[in-house]
Design an enzyme around this catalytic site. Structure first.
Site, PDB file in Angstrom:
ATOM      1  N   LYS A  57       0.807  -1.222   0.000  1.00 60.88           N
ATOM      2  CA  LYS A  57       0.000   0.000   0.000  1.00 60.88           C
ATOM      3  C   LYS A  57       0.839   1.270   0.000  1.00 60.88           C
ATOM      4  CE  LYS A  57      -3.851  -2.227   2.389  1.00 60.88           C
ATOM      5  NZ  LYS A  57      -4.667  -2.258   3.620  1.00 60.88           N
ATOM      6  N   GLY A  97      -8.493  -6.245   4.783  1.00 58.00           N
ATOM      7  CA  GLY A  97      -9.541  -6.708   5.673  1.00 58.00           C
ATOM      8  C   GLY A  97      -9.620  -5.960   6.985  1.00 58.00           C
ATOM      9  N   GLU A 129      -2.740   8.052   7.396  1.00 62.04           N
ATOM     10  CA  GLU A 129      -3.550   8.819   6.470  1.00 62.04           C
ATOM     11  C   GLU A 129      -4.503   9.696   7.265  1.00 62.04           C
ATOM     12  OE1 GLU A 129      -5.729   6.268   3.886  1.00 62.04           O
ATOM     13  OE2 GLU A 129      -4.054   5.949   2.510  1.00 62.04           O
ATOM     14  N   GLU A 171      -8.772   0.803  -5.632  1.00 67.62           N
ATOM     15  CA  GLU A 171      -9.766   1.150  -4.621  1.00 67.62           C
ATOM     16  C   GLU A 171      -9.636   2.614  -4.197  1.00 67.62           C
ATOM     17  OE1 GLU A 171     -10.653  -1.553  -1.593  1.00 67.62           O
ATOM     18  OE2 GLU A 171     -10.140  -3.328  -2.745  1.00 67.62           O
ATOM     19  N   ARG A 173      -4.991  -8.530  -8.163  1.00 66.29           N
ATOM     20  CA  ARG A 173      -5.559  -9.869  -8.356  1.00 66.29           C
ATOM     21  C   ARG A 173      -7.028  -9.719  -8.733  1.00 66.29           C
ATOM     22  NH1 ARG A 173      -8.684 -10.069  -3.842  1.00 66.29           N
ATOM     23  NH2 ARG A 173      -7.940  -8.955  -1.993  1.00 66.29           N
ATOM     24  N   ARG A 217     -22.332 -11.608  -0.243  1.00 67.65           N
ATOM     25  CA  ARG A 217     -21.446 -12.683   0.197  1.00 67.65           C
ATOM     26  C   ARG A 217     -22.180 -13.496   1.267  1.00 67.65           C
ATOM     27  NH1 ARG A 217     -15.301 -10.316   0.561  1.00 67.65           N
ATOM     28  NH2 ARG A 217     -15.468  -8.728  -1.061  1.00 67.65           N
TER      29      ARG A 217
END
Length: 344
Positions: free
Chosen positions: A12, A60, A96, A171, A188, A234
Site C-alpha cells: 500500500k 480486511g 492517512e 480502490e 488480483r 457474500r
C-alpha cells in the site's frame, strides 16, 4: 501480474507513491512508512487529527486503527504494528488523514501485454462490517457521471503508469463532497468480480487467462458499456444473531434460488462440511436487473429462497440491509451498518 508490478502495487505504501506520480488523488498522509513513534507523532501533527493508521501489507481492516489525538496514537500505533506483524508477517504501517463517513468505490481494470489498458467501471462496496464487504453493487448509486468518468480514468492511468498487466482493482474512498482518494490496489481478481461481469457482459476470468497467455484484449475502452444494475451478497457461515459468530459445520440440505437475473457461485453443496480453519464465505448470490429498484427486489427474493440447513448464514441480515430506507436511497457509508444496524 508481473513480480515487478506486484511489488509496486501490492504494497500500500509503495502503491501510494505510484499513485502520486500518476497524478491520482491520495488521502493526505505520512511520507512513507513510519520509522518510530516520534515519526508518527510528527506526521500526525502535519496531517491533522484524526488520523488513520494502516498496515502496508494485507487488508480486511487488520493493522488499522483510528487515532483522534496524540495519546490514542501512541497506543494504537503499537497495536496496529503487532496485529499487522501477526497477520501478514510485516509490521510496516503508515498514516492517512481519517475521512469521516466515506463511501468505498473501486474500479475494475484489466491490461494486456501489448499496452492496452481498460477499466470496466466501478463497484460500490460501502455496505461493510468491520471492513469486510457484505454487499457490492455496480454502478455506484451516488456517483455523478462526471465523477464516474474521473475516477475510472484515474484508475486506468495509475495501472498504465505502473506497467501493470492482467486483472486488478483500484480502490478509492469518496467523501461527502464527491471528492475521491486512492487507497490501494488489489493486484488480483476479487471476490466481487461477478458484479462487473454482469453489467459489462465480459467474462473476467476467461479474459485474465487469455491475457496471461499473451493474447491481446478483445475489446477497447469505447466498446465497454454499463448495462443495468448488478448486486452481490457474500453468503458467510456466520450467525448474525450471535454477533456474527463463525458457524462451521455440516450442510444437511442446500436450496439454491434461480430464475432470470440470478446467479449463485459456490463450492458448497448438501453434504459438504464447512471447516473452521478458513474464510467463512460459502457462496456469492449475484443478481442483474435493468434498474436498482428491481435488483434490490430480486436480491431480497433470492435471499429469502436460499436455504442452507445445518448452519447459520448471513442471508437474513443482508435482507435487513437491503430493506433499510438508507440503503434503498443509496446514501450509506462504510460505517453505516455498524452505526445504524449494529449499534445495540
Amino acid at each position: 501480474p508481473s513480480p515487478e508490478a506486484m511489488t509496486q502495487l501490492g504494497d500500500k505504501a509503495t502503491a501510494r507513491a505510484v499513485a502520486i506520480a500518476a497524478n491520482v488523488p491520495v488521502v493526505p498522509g505520512s511520507d512513507g512508512l513510519l520509522a518510530d513513534e516520534a515519526h508518527a507523532i510528527e506526521s500526525a501533527q502535519n496531517i491533522g487529527y484524526p488520523v488513520l493508521i494502516k498496515a502496508t501489507a494485507g487488508g480486511g481492516g487488520k493493522g488499522m486503527r483510528v487515532a483522534p489525538n496524540e495519546q490514542s496514537l501512541r497506543t494504537a500505533l503499537q497495536q496496529a504494528q503487532q496485529e499487522a506483524q501477526a497477520a501478514f508477517g510485516n509490521a510496516g504501517v503508515y498514516l492517512e488523514k481519517f475521512i469521516d463517513r466515506p463511501r468505498h468505490v473501486e474500479v475494475q481494470v484489466i491490461a494486456d501485454n501489448h499496452g492496452n489498458v481498460c477499466h470496466l467501471f466501478e463497484r460500490d462496496c460501502s455496505a461493510q462490517r468491520r471492513h469486510q464487504k457484505l454487499i457490492e453493487e455496480s454502478p455506484s448509486p451516488l456517483l455523478s457521471s462526471k465523477t464516474r468518468t474521473a475516477i475510472c480514468e484515474a484508475a486506468a492511468r495509475l495501472v498504465r503508469n505502473a506497467d501493470y498487466q492482467n486483472a486488478g482493482t483500484v480502490e478509492f474512498i469518496v467523501d461527502q463532497d464527491d471528492n475521491f482518494y486512492f487507497i490501494e490496489v488489489n493486484a488480483r481478481i476479487q471476490v466481487e468480480h461477478p458484479v462487473t461481469e454482469m453489467v459489462t457482459g465480459i467474462d473476467l476470468i476467461q479474459t485474465q487467462i487469455r491475457v496471461a497467455a499473451g493474447v491481446p484484449l478483445p475489446f477497447q475502452q469505447e466498446d465497454i458499456r454499463l448495462n443495468g444494475v448488478s448486486m452481490e451478497c457474500r453468503i458467510n457461515a456466520e450467525n448474525p444473531d450471535k454477533n456474527f459468530q463463525p458457524c462451521p459445520g455440516h450442510i444437511k440440505q442446500m436450496f439454491i434460488p434461480g430464475g432470470l437475473g440470478i446467479r449463485f457461485d459456490s463450492h458448497a453443496h448438501a453434504g459438504y462440511t464447512v471447516p473452521p480453519f478458513y474464510d467463512s464465505m460459502i457462496g456469492k448470490l449475484i443478481v442483474h436487473k435493468p434498474t436498482r429498484e428491481e435488483a434490490i427486489a430480486c436480491m431480497i427474493r433470492g435471499l429469502e429462497e436460499l436455504r442452507v440447513e445445518g448452519i447459520a448464514t448471513t442471508a437474513s441480515f443482508q435482507i435487513r440491509v437491503l430493506k433499510d430506507p438508507a440503503f434503498v436511497a443509496g446514501t450509506i457509508d462504510t460505517k453505516w451498518v455498524e452505526r445504524e444496524l449494529l449499534c445495540s
